[in-house]
Design a protein around this motif. Sequence first.
Motif, mmCIF file in Angstrom:
data_model
loop_
_atom_site.group_PDB
_atom_site.id
_atom_site.type_symbol
_atom_site.label_atom_id
_atom_site.label_comp_id
_atom_site.label_asym_id
_atom_site.label_seq_id
_atom_site.Cartn_x
_atom_site.Cartn_y
_atom_site.Cartn_z
ATOM 1 N N THR A 116 -7.659 -4.959 -5.031
ATOM 2 C CA THR A 116 -8.606 -4.297 -4.136
ATOM 3 C C THR A 116 -10.022 -4.800 -4.418
ATOM 4 O O THR A 116 -10.287 -5.408 -5.443
ATOM 5 C CB THR A 116 -8.558 -2.768 -4.317
ATOM 6 N N SER A 127 -11.667 -1.608 -0.176
ATOM 7 C CA SER A 127 -10.456 -1.014 -0.726
ATOM 8 C C SER A 127 -10.706 -0.690 -2.195
ATOM 9 O O SER A 127 -11.577 -1.284 -2.832
ATOM 10 C CB SER A 127 -9.264 -1.966 -0.573
ATOM 11 N N PHE A 128 -9.922 0.263 -2.745
ATOM 12 C CA PHE A 128 -10.208 0.812 -4.064
ATOM 13 C C PHE A 128 -8.936 0.910 -4.909
ATOM 14 O O PHE A 128 -7.845 1.151 -4.387
ATOM 15 C CB PHE A 128 -10.807 2.218 -3.935
ATOM 16 N N SER A 129 -9.096 0.732 -6.216
ATOM 17 C CA SER A 129 -8.019 0.973 -7.185
ATOM 18 C C SER A 129 -8.497 1.970 -8.223
ATOM 19 O O SER A 129 -9.676 1.979 -8.578
ATOM 20 C CB SER A 129 -7.623 -0.318 -7.920
ATOM 21 N N LYS A 163 -8.508 10.039 -7.275
ATOM 22 C CA LYS A 163 -8.664 9.563 -5.899
ATOM 23 C C LYS A 163 -9.004 10.724 -4.958
ATOM 24 O O LYS A 163 -9.937 10.633 -4.135
ATOM 25 C CB LYS A 163 -7.380 8.893 -5.421
ATOM 26 N N TRP A 179 0.829 -1.205 0.000
ATOM 27 C CA TRP A 179 0.000 0.000 0.000
ATOM 28 C C TRP A 179 0.863 1.254 0.000
ATOM 29 O O TRP A 179 0.396 2.337 0.319
ATOM 30 C CB TRP A 179 -0.936 -0.016 1.209
ATOM 31 N N TRP A 193 -6.436 2.754 -0.783
ATOM 32 C CA TRP A 193 -6.431 2.976 -2.223
ATOM 33 C C TRP A 193 -5.128 2.486 -2.808
ATOM 34 O O TRP A 193 -4.065 2.661 -2.220
ATOM 35 C CB TRP A 193 -6.591 4.473 -2.554
ATOM 36 N N HIS A 194 -5.210 1.871 -3.983
ATOM 37 C CA HIS A 194 -4.005 1.456 -4.703
ATOM 38 C C HIS A 194 -3.945 2.229 -6.006
ATOM 39 O O HIS A 194 -4.841 2.121 -6.849
ATOM 40 C CB HIS A 194 -4.036 -0.045 -4.988
#
Length: 493
Positions: free
Chosen positions: A362, A350-352, A332, A283, A319-320
């Motif tokens: 994610t 979790s989010f990409s 983002k 991360w 977030w990735h």
Amino acid sequence: MSIRFKSADVMGTKAVSTKEKKSDLVRVFVKGGIISPGDFQKIIQTANELGANFVHLGSRQDILFSLKDKNLEILEKTFDSIQTAYDTDGEEFQNIVSSYTALDVMPTTHWLASHIYHYILDTFDYKPKLKINITDPVQNLVPLFTGNINFVASSHENYWYVYLRFSQIDTKPWCAPELVFGYDLAKLAKQIEAFDPQNGQLTHSEIFRKAREGLTINTQNLDQELTYPEATSPYYEGMNRITGGKYWLGLYWRNNKFTINFLKALCELCLETNIGKLSITPWKSLIVRGIAEKDRLSWEKLLGKFGINIRHSSLELNWHLPVLDEEALDIKNYLVRALDKQDISTYGLSFSIKIRNMVLFTSIVIEKNTQAKEKDPDSFNILYSKDFNPNLSEYYYFVKNVALETIPSLLIELSYKYYDQLDVRKTGDPKENAEEVKPGQTRKYQCSSCLTIYDESIGDPSSDITAGTAFLKLPADYSCPVCESPKSAYRLI
């Protein structure tokens, strides 16, 4: 091409621009994400000598910095002295990822200790061209299947599952029929790489069989399928107490620019307080483990001196983003601000941001579509992983071809879908559901570090949590009142 926003209100303040390109970076292969403060200090000093003011952390637990001064002799001298590999020519070689960074931070497999990771990583005496992951399936800080060769710990001591995936077309990794002994993993990985598996000429099973035939290694028959961890996203930041009265410190930068001056001071304090290892997470954060109670104030002073914030929300943390992608960072920042105004909980998710090809790990992905014509408006797809667990490696479309301004409301709708499915306990067969939680019924969660129970019907009076407060509604920085383990250490019982 950058995103076209309809009004200034959508973006607010834009991210600081940078002339850096990923192709201009030095990539330092921190094997397994584990590095000593002394070696890190030498890398930082070298980066500074070559004109860098900050370094980046990569999703494969590597260290990256710009090469403004093309003096390769300095690089060779530094990395020869610390016996660490590096690359300045694109992505021919790859770093080995491990879940060592999760030790003491969250629950782990009973036999998987620090020395096991070190012994296994030491057997990799070559620079891999394939991506290799060495992970514990109990933790949820390091993804299991983002490599081409993925070694996952089994319930048998020092025996590992072998999962192969050589193309993004492979939606799920292929599992080998045998468990392989830990000290033979490097032999197997090197032999697999010799067959050039990414050319697509051989199937996964053919590659494994051919590699296996040429080796004398210790194996066991596969007697049970892998049990996947919960999909809850980790809380990997802040000062957190661990067993034995010590602490781990997680450090995160919004823009993934870790300043040289701060990192120098951090390494010096590590050496002064006998911190033996630092670890890097996928991360793009840094974890300092083993801080003694007597040294806690010194660390708090260091953070204060450099104005380091260690209380970001899970909405900000999980977030990735691709390294040095200003467009993804802008997206983002916009989405985080929009969701924060709604006061919406995203705990567990979790989010990409996917602008171009990247490995997903994610639960939710915001994917930018390729424009047919330059003047076409930007559009996006939203995907989510099966059971919102990215380790299952299956993604489904939630919506397609939507404008950026509509994404926050759609993410809120998708978060409701996530919390709704949490109300049903899953059995081993995904088609079968356990008994649903009845209206008014409460749940109990147990800290996996000290076994303290959080009962929703009682709350936590010591932390000013009132009776009837659902566990999912607890703040992201909630910690166990007894051992101070993070919220992610709790498991539903």
